[in-house]
Write a protein that holds these residues in place. Structure first.
Motif, PDB file in Angstrom:
ATOM      1  N   UNK A1180       0.839  -1.208   0.000  1.00 55.51           N
ATOM      2  CA  UNK A1180       0.000   0.000   0.000  1.00 55.51           C
ATOM      3  C   UNK A1180       0.865   1.245   0.000  1.00 55.51           C
ATOM      4  N   UNK A1181       2.037   1.186   0.630  1.00 58.98           N
ATOM      5  CA  UNK A1181       2.914   2.362   0.666  1.00 58.98           C
ATOM      6  C   UNK A1181       3.572   2.602  -0.682  1.00 58.98           C
ATOM      7  N   UNK A1182       3.994   1.525  -1.321  1.00 61.03           N
ATOM      8  CA  UNK A1182       4.618   1.699  -2.631  1.00 61.03           C
ATOM      9  C   UNK A1182       3.601   2.157  -3.671  1.00 61.03           C
ATOM     10  N   UNK A1205      11.653  -2.216 -12.359  1.00 61.75           N
ATOM     11  CA  UNK A1205      12.846  -1.418 -12.084  1.00 61.75           C
ATOM     12  C   UNK A1205      12.506  -0.202 -11.225  1.00 61.75           C
ATOM     13  N   UNK A1206      11.347   0.371 -11.447  1.00 61.03           N
ATOM     14  CA  UNK A1206      10.948   1.529 -10.643  1.00 61.03           C
ATOM     15  C   UNK A1206      10.757   1.129  -9.186  1.00 61.03           C
ATOM     16  N   UNK A1207      10.114  -0.014  -8.948  1.00 56.00           N
ATOM     17  CA  UNK A1207       9.915  -0.451  -7.567  1.00 56.00           C
ATOM     18  C   UNK A1207      11.246  -0.754  -6.905  1.00 56.00           C
ATOM     19  N   UNK A1208      12.152  -1.409  -7.643  1.00 57.63           N
ATOM     20  CA  UNK A1208      13.473  -1.711  -7.093  1.00 57.63           C
ATOM     21  C   UNK A1208      14.212  -0.422  -6.743  1.00 57.63           C
ATOM     22  N   UNK A1209      14.136   0.544  -7.644  1.00 56.34           N
ATOM     23  CA  UNK A1209      14.812   1.815  -7.399  1.00 56.34           C
ATOM     24  C   UNK A1209      14.211   2.551  -6.203  1.00 56.34           C
ATOM     25  N   UNK A1210      12.896   2.561  -6.109  1.00 58.74           N
ATOM     26  CA  UNK A1210      12.259   3.230  -4.977  1.00 58.74           C
ATOM     27  C   UNK A1210      12.584   2.521  -3.669  1.00 58.74           C
ATOM     28  N   UNK A1211      12.641   1.216  -3.701  1.00 58.56           N
ATOM     29  CA  UNK A1211      12.991   0.482  -2.492  1.00 58.56           C
ATOM     30  C   UNK A1211      14.366   0.864  -1.974  1.00 58.56           C
TER      31      UNK A1211
END
Length: 1666
Positions: A1180-1182, A1205-1211
């Protein structure tokens, strides 16, 4: 208003004059009468004894024991009663028991004593008293066991006659009862004597005085208004509120008399039961059933082990009677002080110090001091806090004892003077007349105690002790300001110890023989130690807590015990460890530097330079200090100000950031900053010590001569004066040059006859000048504040006070002089133009150690977090930014002050930092040599109207003002107009700099309501929510465990059916993309149709991909989790997702982790709660971040590669957490690059949701210096107005805006609840050692470890230089790198080097300092990633850095030709190696094949060198294990390791063998091909080549198509793979083709025929292609 004024007059004015006694109409008459009689007793006892008895010790012998007995009894009873109320045993007694007791008593059983009973059936009886007092609410501290509900308050006599005895009634006048309290006393008495054989009980007399036995009479007073409603029988004249009853059966056993004082706190119950009869009397007339059931509660008060009395008492009444002393020590101290006051007062009385009316006045002072120990003035005029102040009660007796002792000592000294004279500047301090005058002054001051304490000229005791120690330490010993009482005592004690140690040496040296050209060696030793000790004391903080904790950690180390179950165990504040390391480094540095300084100045002094070069030397030093001080502390700060001399409109010396609109990097160091640092260093470390030593040498003999002070006193004065001058010059040399120049001119040219040697002149003038500076600041504040053309009246009182204050200007000046002498604030009364002197305060000012405690989930209950969402107001949430600002200042403030970026500064100065939304007041408290202790007070982001007007005043420019009086003729370019220049001189503040660069966070907030207004946007959010859940479940390391969990499989059994559909009403076709309209729910089939491709892609990215099809268990788990997550969102939204407000409420609830499982179908989640914590919550946060990205590029995340890739980068780069989560605060304080949160603001009627985004960057602040006396005066005025005068008006005139003094901003920064800052930092110390730019100028701390490292590195540099010089054609290319591998920019290479041009211009890391290469960081080598001892694992363990630091570490440790390379090519091969222990790699565990190949290479190189044998190559024998590879051989080892592990080949090492079109880019001038190794797979940008944003400009379209997962197919890069770089994208590059889209360098690496785009931190550089 009238009642408040009367309350102030009673509790403030009258109580302050009397010592605490005043008439309180809200209290019962009994309380007021007891206070009055007690005060009259304390006043009349000493006066009566003095008048009745002769003036002898008889008065003391009578007075002191009586006072002691009274105070011991009162304090003991008060303490025991409070203990009984705290932990007493509650006993219930019913009304029926009274009837049984009375029946038994009538049988005449009077000869036996009732035994104690612990049960509720105890007969009780005794004396009972019912007392009604004011309607009051019990304090919060009252527990349930102290509750008095249910008590029977109606123990009143209803008839004038009783069969128990005759009553004698004292009746009050019924006419006067309407306006005043009357007393009605019912007395009954019984004989306690029983004669043997007599059946007759004792007869009761009609009067109290005819009682034959023992009586106890207690009287209670009550207002007649209350009592009138309590009279039950109109014929009775007995007050129902005062009833004392004697029972015959209890009078027979007097020790068991029980006092039951009944008090009710329930006013409704009181009024209802006022007309009831008392239980015992009601029983006489026939008790009813209801009366028999009534129960009374009382406490057992134990007098003796077998004797107790029952008390019905209220804590409020007890507190109204006397102050509570919680500890036994407090009671003992109060009794001792009372006795001491009586003793000293009676001694002064009998010695005849007072006559006539002054005897009564002195007795009044004694009574006020003693009475304050029983019932103190609350609040006192000098009390710093609201409510009851326990310390203030001891102020009067302590000050009285001090004054009495001082009177006696001065009188004794005037009568017993020695023959020795102490004379300075023409004043004989041992003259009896001087001592008698001082004694009379103290006597007058003592007699004025009531007025003194009413005005508030004396602080509470602890404040006075701290102030006294601090002032003595600063002005006598040259110390710094202190931060607490403990720090003041510690610093003062250290100064005393230092003087005691140095005094012996000085005394011994003065006893030796002196001549004109020779100074004793012992005195030179004394001078050297004096400088060293002064230097060490100036560098130490006054707060010993960090030092004590450091010593404790070294002596008694404690292992960190972490509880894995505690989520806060990982949250660790790095500041304490940082401070401890700084203190440790400074102590190690002082250990070396103090020895060097002591030896150096001893050598200088013993060389007789101070005697042989006189008098020319002293004038040279005076001129030098004048020139250097003028340039350093006046010229340079003025030309760097925003408005130099208030004439120019811009700085004459501007920084590089002055004209930049937005600053992106740290502040650039300018040449004038370096000049300022070096001038300051020379001034305080060389010039001032030489001046002090020169004056010591020339003045010591004269001071110690019998004509001056003799040897004993002279040695003490020399030691103190030298220590003071040296410490103050080391710590704060800002204004020292003015003191020195004025002293020289005054005593050398004007009044030389008055000089007491230059050393003492400098000592006393330094004290005088500190007071003169303070007087100047006070006068500037007063004149600025009351200037008639800019006065701002905040109320009608201000308009009245303005003309009233004009005739009293002379008095105001006298007050300013007195307040400057005592260092007290001069505060405007109620914010008006009338100024009064406040009490003395230390530099810290606030007595309370108040600092903000942020409200988050770590200090609130779980229930309050879920229901009320505590801390959701903007002020609490925004306080974290001020806390981060405090940490940034802790790192850089001291260094910036030394660089002159804040202008001139001194102890107690106040500055305001103003940015777009941050407005903070910084209070400099302690300023030492290389350290600054400060406190930051952050104001509200959205301040009041007055605050906004003052913020505009400090942020607006005056350059455009063209006024000249009434016209506007304009002004000279870059020069202020006449009006602007005039206005700037009449301000209590000035802008120092407009571009002060500090690291902080930029805050952007977007309304969540506008982003989720339409259904389509909510559908996008829900889609990203589902995809986030799928991502986190597939990337979890526990996925296999979850899939194998039988409990989960059983719970998900229904979901595994292909035809399953969840028809929960939560699902909405407008929000859920996979909603099946045909089945009216979310079916498994519709879910797979939308999200199966995403599940497949996420599974393929796993190290071990799982089987994914529609019937797989992974799809079932994802489906169940996604349905559960959306159902939880609907439940939190109260099943009203279509409503925006409800949807936002539910979204915020899930964001903060409030998941409520309401469906039976979702209970399978309880098999492992990690699914909620690690999957659903991050999902929910992502989704919120992805939803934000959706606005910039709506269709970008349709590609699963780009989304992944965007989720990995944001993480990796983004912290997403709730602001109440302790992890949020930890991330902010850890300088995380970006943070995101969903904020729910409920403040001032607002109820909105915001998405908060934080990005770390460099912020620009305006630094405004405020007159410190203005701040102290306004703070003191607010404290007096709110605490003592009780002004609760939120719009009071004293906080209205006044631009010339920033009145509102300063008053808002007061400690709460006086002010309203949203953040007050603890006292924080900043050290200069943590400032990197300052260390580049002066170097780091000098310690034994650093010296050892310097010697070793120098030795290796010499060896490397020799090794290079011994080779033909060699050059010393690496001889300046401190023993490590180096990368000079001008390294010589041969002309045949194909990369000659590239080797000349290496590129550095953005933001890297100029001297970063001089201090390579110490890096640790982590274990290898592989499990076998292959060549790759050996290579990783030898040369690999940690992935996150690979790029920076490689720049520091391995330097290449184009990118810090140390590899050099020549016609004969590699340049011969220079060994270095700091850059060698052990060969102990290398494989034998690699060792043999290295040996062959070394033999070939040795042959090619033509017999040059300076450097031996080849491997040692097998028995040698200490052989290592030099740094220049690392590339050879890496090549062999790569070949050994199969990671590279000889053909791949040749750039000519590649046929890729990327070779075109290598032809560019200045570039070189170099190899890298992949060490961190998370840095690979797999989908960047298909991004629709087109962030990067590719060198070739064919390369772009091959540089991503879409062209790799089954191939994927692995850790350890090697390739060569074919293209680089650099941040902020001017060339678009080489510009990176992020703030990191991106590399395009070719591996075989594949291309990999990777961030530079994910690779390890292996060297240039050869």
């Amino acid at each position: 208003m009238g009642s408040q004024t009367l309350q102030i007059l009673r509790q403030g004015v009258w109580a302050a004059l009397s010592g605490g006694w005043y008439y309180d109409p809200h209290q019962a008459t009994f309380v007021n009468a007891l206070h009055l009689y007690l005060w009259l007793f304390l006043l009349g006892l000493p006066f009566t004894l003095y008048m009745a008895l002769p003036s002898s010790m008889i008065i003391v012998a009578v007075y002191c024991p009586v006072v002691a007995a009274v105070f011991i009894i009162l304090k003991m009873v008060n303490y025991r009663l409070h203990r009984a109320l705290d932990a007493g045993e509650i006993v219930d007694r019913s009304a029926k028991e009274f009837t049984d007791q009375r029946a038994k008593a009538e049988q005449g059983n009077c000869s036996t004593r009732r035994k104690d009973s612990n049960g509720p059936s105890d007969p009780g009886g005794g004396i009972e008293m019912s007392e009604f007092i004011r309607e009051a609410t019990p304090p919060v501290g009252c527990s349930s066991r102290n509750s008095y509900a249910g008590l029977d308050p109606s123990n009143q006599i209803g008839s004038g006659s009783s069969r128990l005895g005759t009553a004698a009634t004292i009746k009050g006048d019924t006419d006067t009862a309407k306006t005043s309290d009357d007393i009605s006393l019912s007395l009954g008495q019984s004989s306690s004597l029983c004669k043997e054989g007599s059946e007759e009980q004792g007869k009761f007399s009609s009067t109290l005085y005819e009682t034959g036995g023992c009586d106890m009479s207690l009287v209670n007073f009550e207002p007649a208004a209350r009592r009138a409603s309590n009279i039950c029988d109109t014929d009775s004249h007995v007050s129902s509120s005062t009833s004392v009853r004697f029972y015959p059966h209890d009078m027979l056993s007097l020790p068991q008399i029980r006092l039951n004082r009944l008090l009710t706190i329930d006013t409704d119950l009181l009024e209802q039961q006022d007309i009831d009869l008392s239980p015992d009397l009601a029983a006489t007339y026939g008790p009813t059933e209801e009366a028999a059931q009534k129960v009374k509660h009382y406490y057992r008060f134990w007098i003796l082990p077998q004797l107790w009395i029952g008390i019905n008492f209220d804590r409020l009444t007890l507190l109204a009677l006397f102050d509570r002393n919680r500890e036994i020590l407090e009671n003992i101290l109060a009794v001792v002080l009372a006795i001491l006051v009586a003793f000293l007062g009676s001694i002064l009385l009998i010695q005849g110090f007072f006559r006539d009316i002054w005897v009564f006045q002195f007795c009044l002072v004694i009574a006020s001091c003693q009475y304050s120990l029983l019932k103190s003035v609350q609040p006192d005029s000098s009390s710093p806090r609201h409510g009851h102040n326990r310390i203030i009660a001891y102020s009067r007796p302590v000050y009285f004892c001090l004054c009495c002792g001082l009177i006696w000592l001065l009188d004794y000294g005037s009568r017993n003077l020695t023959t020795s004279k102490f004379k300075l500047y023409g004043v004989t301090f041992t003259n009896p007349l001087v001592l008698l005058s001082a004694r009379d002054l103290v006597i007058v001051f003592t007699l004025c105690f009531p007025i003194v304490f009413f005005i508030g000229l004396l602080p509470q005791v602890n404040t006075f002790v701290m102030y006294l120690c601090e002032q003595l330490d600063i002005h006598i010993f040259g110390g710094n300001a202190t931060t607490s009482l403990l720090a003041a005592l510690y610093s003062f004690l250290c100064s005393i110890v230092a003087v005691a140690l140095l005094y012996g040496l000085c005394y011994g040296a003065l006893r030796d023989s002196w001549d004109g050209q020779h100074v004793p060696v012992l005195f030179s030793v004394f001078c050297g130690l004096l400088v060293a000790v002064s230097y060490h004391l100036s560098r130490q903080s006054s707060d010993p807590s960090v030092l004590f904790s450091l010593m404790q950690s070294k002596i008694f180390p404690k292992a960190d015990e972490k509880n894995p179950e505690d989520p806060l165990s990982e949250v660790k504040d790095p500041l304490p460890e940082k401070l401890s390391n700084s203190v440790s480094e400074r102590l190690q540095s002082d250990l070396v530097v103090c020895v060097i300084i002591g030896v150096l100045y001893f050598a200088i002094h013993v060389s007789t330079v101070f005697t042989a070069l006189q008098p020319a030397l002293k004038y040279v030093l005076y001129a030098l200090v004048g020139v250097v001080g003028l340039v350093t502390h006046y010229v340079l700060p003025q030309v760097r100000k925003q408005l130099p001399w208030h004439c120019f409109s811009r700085p004459l010396l501007r920084t590089a950031e002055h004209n930049q609109y937005e600053v992106r990097n740290a502040a650039t160091m300018m040449w004038f900053e370096k000049l300022h640092v070096w001038l300051l260093f020379v001034e305080k470390n060389i010039i001032y010590p030489l001046i002090v030593l020169n004056e010591l040498s020339s003045s010591a003999e004269t001071i110690a001569s019998p004509k001056k002070l003799d040897t004993e006193l002279g040695a003490l004065m020399i030691t103190i004066a030298g220590l003071k001058l040296l410490r103050s010059s080391f710590s704060s040399p800002t204004y020292q040059y003015i003191t020195v120049i004025f002293t020289v001119l005054f005593f050398k040219f004007d009044y030389e006859a008055f000089s007491e040697t230059m050393l003492l002149d400098l000592f006393f003038m330094s004290i005088l000048f500190s007071k003169l500076w303070e007087l100047l600041y006070k006068l500037q504040f007063v004149y600025t504040y009351v200037a008639p053309w800019q006065i701002t009246w905040g109320s009608a009182f201000h308009a009245f006070a303005q003309p009233f204050a004009v005739p009293h200007s002379a008095m105001l000046f006298v007050q300013a002089v007195v307040s400057a002498f005592f260092s007290t604030p001069l505060n405007p009364f109620l914010g008006s133009a009338i100024f009064i002197t406040s009490y003395v305060r230390p530099v810290k000012f606030w007595e309370r150690d108040y600092n903000t405690k942020r409200v988050d989930h770590s200090n609130t209950r779980l229930a309050s977090q879920l229901d009320r969402n505590p801390g959701s107001d903007d002020n609490n949430l925004n306080s974290i930014f001020y806390e981060h600002l405090t940490r940034s200042l802790q790192h850089s403030l001291c260094g910036d002050l030394l660089l002159g970026r804040w202008g001139n500064y001194s102890t107690g100065d106040c500055f305001i930092l103003a940015s777009d939304y941050l407005n903070a007041l910084v209070h400099l408290i302690e300023i030492g040599n290389g350290l600054v202790t400060f406190q930051l007070r952050g104001l509200e982001f959205r301040g009041t109207y007055c605050q906004q007007r003052e913020v505009e005043a400090i942020t607006e420019g005056v350059e455009e003002d063209e006024g000249f009086c009434c016209c506007e003729p304009g002004h000279v370019p870059h020069v202020l107009s006449f009006n602007a220049a005039f206005g700037q001189r009449w301000l209590a503040w000035e802008v120092v700099v407009t571009k002060y660069i500090l690291e902080g966070y930029s805050i952007t907030d977007n309304s969540a309501a506008s982003m989720l207004q339409v259904f389509d946007l909510r559908r996008v959010l829900t889609t990203y929510y589902v995809k986030g859940i799928i991502y986190y479940v597939t990337t979890s390391s526990k996925l296999e465990e979850w899939l194998a969990n039988e409990t989960m499989q059983e719970g998900l059994r229904l979901c595994a059916d292909r035809n399953y559909v969840d028809v929960d009403p939560t699902f909405n076709p407008n929000i859920d993309e996979d909603y099946d309209h045909r089945l009216a729910g979310v079916s498994r089939e519709s879910f797979c149709g939308i999200y199966l491709s995403w599940i497949e892609y996420c599974s393929s990215r796993r190290a071990k991909p799982l089987d994914v099809d529609k019937d797989s268990s992974l799809v079932t788990l994802c489906y169940g989790l996604c349905v559960l997550g959306r159902r939880a969102l609907g439940t939190a939204s109260h099943h009203m997702s279509s409503n925006l407000e409800s949807f936002l409420y539910g979204l915020h609830a899930l964001f903060k982790g409030d998941f409520r499982i309401s469906s039976v179908r979702d209970e399978w989640i309880f098999a492992d709660m990690e699914l909620l914590r690690k999957v659903v919550v991050p999902g929910i946060r992502m989704s919120i971040k992805l939803h934000q990205d959706h606005f910039t590029s709506p269709d970008e995340y349709d590609d699963p590669t780009v989304l992944y890739e965007a989720i990995v980068s944001h993480e990796k780069n983004l912290v997403i957490a709730h602001e109440g989560d302790p992890a949020w605060r930890s991330a902010v304080l850890a300088n995380s690059p970006s943070l995101l949160a969903l904020r729910h603001v409920m403040d001032d009627g607002t109820n909105e949701y915001k998405i908060i985004m934080l990005n770390r960057r460099y912020l620009s602040f305006r630094v405004i210096k405020v007159n410190k006396e203005c701040v102290r005066g306004l703070w003191a005025g607010q404290q007096q107005e709110l605490v003592f005068l009780r002004n609760r008006n939120p719009e009071r005139g004293s906080i209205q805006n006044a631009k010339q003094a920033l009145r509102n901003m300063i008053n808002s920064s007061c400690d709460q609840p006086i002010g309203y800052p949203i953040f007050v930092s603890p006292l924080t110390t900043s050290y200069s050692d943590s400032h990197d730019q300052l260390k580049e100028i002066l170097g780091g701390p000098i310690s034994l470890g650093n010296i050892r490292n310097f010697i070793v590195s120098t030795w290796h540099r010499l060896r490397k230089g020799c090794g290079a010089g011994c080779n033909s054609g060699g050059n010393i290319e690496d001889s300046d790198t401190g023993g490590g591998t180096s990368c000079p920019g001008n390294s010589a290479v041969t002309a045949s080097d194909p990369h000659n041009n590239a080797s000349q211009g290496s590129t550095g890391h953005p933001g890297q300092g100029t001297g970063s290469g001089l201090h390579p960081p110490t890096t640790s080598y982590p274990p290898t990633l592989g499990t076998s001892h292959s060549a790759h694992s050996v290579q990783s363990s030898l040369v690999r850095q940690s992935p996150a630091r690979a790029s920076m570490a490689s720049q520091s440790s391995y330097c290449y030709s184009s990118r810090h390379s140390s590899l050099r090519m020549s016609t004969t091969g590699f340049v011969p190696c220079r060994r270095s222990s700091t850059s060698q790699i052990s060969l102990r565990n290398l494989p034998s094949s690699i060792q043999s190949r290295l040996s062959m290479v070394n033999q070939m190189e040795a042959a090619s060198q033509g017999g040059m044998g300076c450097v031996q190559h080849g491997l040692p024998s097998s028995s040698s294990s200490s052989q290592s590879i030099p740094a220049c051989k690392h590339h050879t080892l890496v090549a062999f390791l790569g070949a050994e592990g199969g990671q590279g080949s000889a053909t791949e090492a040749q750039p000519g063998n590649t046929s890729s079109p990327a070779n075109i880019s290598h032809a560019r001038k200045g570039e070189v091909i170099y190899r890298v190794q992949i060490v961190d797979l998370s840095q690979i940008l797999e989908g960047i080549n298909v991004s629709k944003r087109k962030e990067l400009h590719w060198p070739d379209e064919g390369i772009r198509l091959k540089a991503g997962r879409n062209s790799w197919k089954d191939w994927s890069p692995q850790e350890g793979m090697e390739g060569h770089v074919v293209h680089r994208w650099v941040p902020c590059s001017r060339d678009p083709s080489t510009r990176s889209h992020i703030d990191k360098t991106v590399l395009l690496v070719q591996i075989d025929d594949k291309y990999v785009t990777i961030i530079e931190t994910g690779v390890l550089e292996l060297g240039a292609e050869v």
